[in-house]
Design a protein around this motif. Structure first.
Motif, short mmCIF file in Angstrom:
data_model
loop_
_atom_site.label_atom_id
_atom_site.label_comp_id
_atom_site.label_asym_id
_atom_site.label_seq_id
_atom_site.Cartn_x
_atom_site.Cartn_y
_atom_site.Cartn_z
N SER A 31 -4.16 0.04 -4.97
CA SER A 31 -2.89 -0.68 -5.01
C SER A 31 -2.95 -1.81 -6.03
O SER A 31 -3.92 -2.56 -6.10
N SER A 71 -6.29 3.59 -0.36
CA SER A 71 -4.95 3.07 -0.65
C SER A 71 -5.00 1.61 -1.06
O SER A 71 -4.31 1.19 -1.99
N ALA A 72 -5.81 0.83 -0.36
CA ALA A 72 -5.91 -0.60 -0.66
C ALA A 72 -6.60 -0.85 -2.00
O ALA A 72 -6.22 -1.76 -2.74
N LEU A 87 0.82 -1.21 0.00
CA LEU A 87 0.00 0.00 0.00
C LEU A 87 0.86 1.26 0.00
O LEU A 87 1.87 1.32 0.68
#
Length: 102
Positions: free
Chosen positions: A54, A50-51, A28
């Motif tokens: 990614s 963010s996850a 991440l």
């Protein structure tokens, strides 16, 4: 490249590897200071974003976000004051809610 990062980590001061993981995670790209924020909803939203964006994570976005949050709480240990620990624990609930896992 991963081997270079591993060598760099080995050269770091002892006890700083968890900070390095937080700052240079292969899974991440975190917003700066995300674990210091005082709003659990904002922390959860940032981790979720963010996850989801990614391309390097191995699990689901939910697993990656929750793992990073739990990792940070566990590794911060006694250095995390009670107020910030509470914010981050509440962020877990908000993260579950954000991913529809409540």
């Amino acid at each position: 490249m991963a081997q270079d990062r591993q060598r760099d980590r080995e050269d770091d001061e002892p006890g700083r590897w968890s900070q390095d993981v937080t700052e240079h995670s292969d899974a991440l790209d975190l917003e700066e200071g995300v674990f210091t924020w005082d709003d659990p909803v904002r922390v959860a939203a940032s981790l979720k974003h963010s996850a989801e964006v990614s391309t390097r994570r191995k699990g689901t976005p939910y697993q990656s976000a929750m793992s990073m949050l739990t990792f940070y709480i566990n590794r911060a240990g006694d250095h995390l004051d009670d107020e910030q620990r509470d914010v981050l624990e509440r962020a877990k609930t908000e993260l579950r809610r954000a991913f529809g896992r409540e």
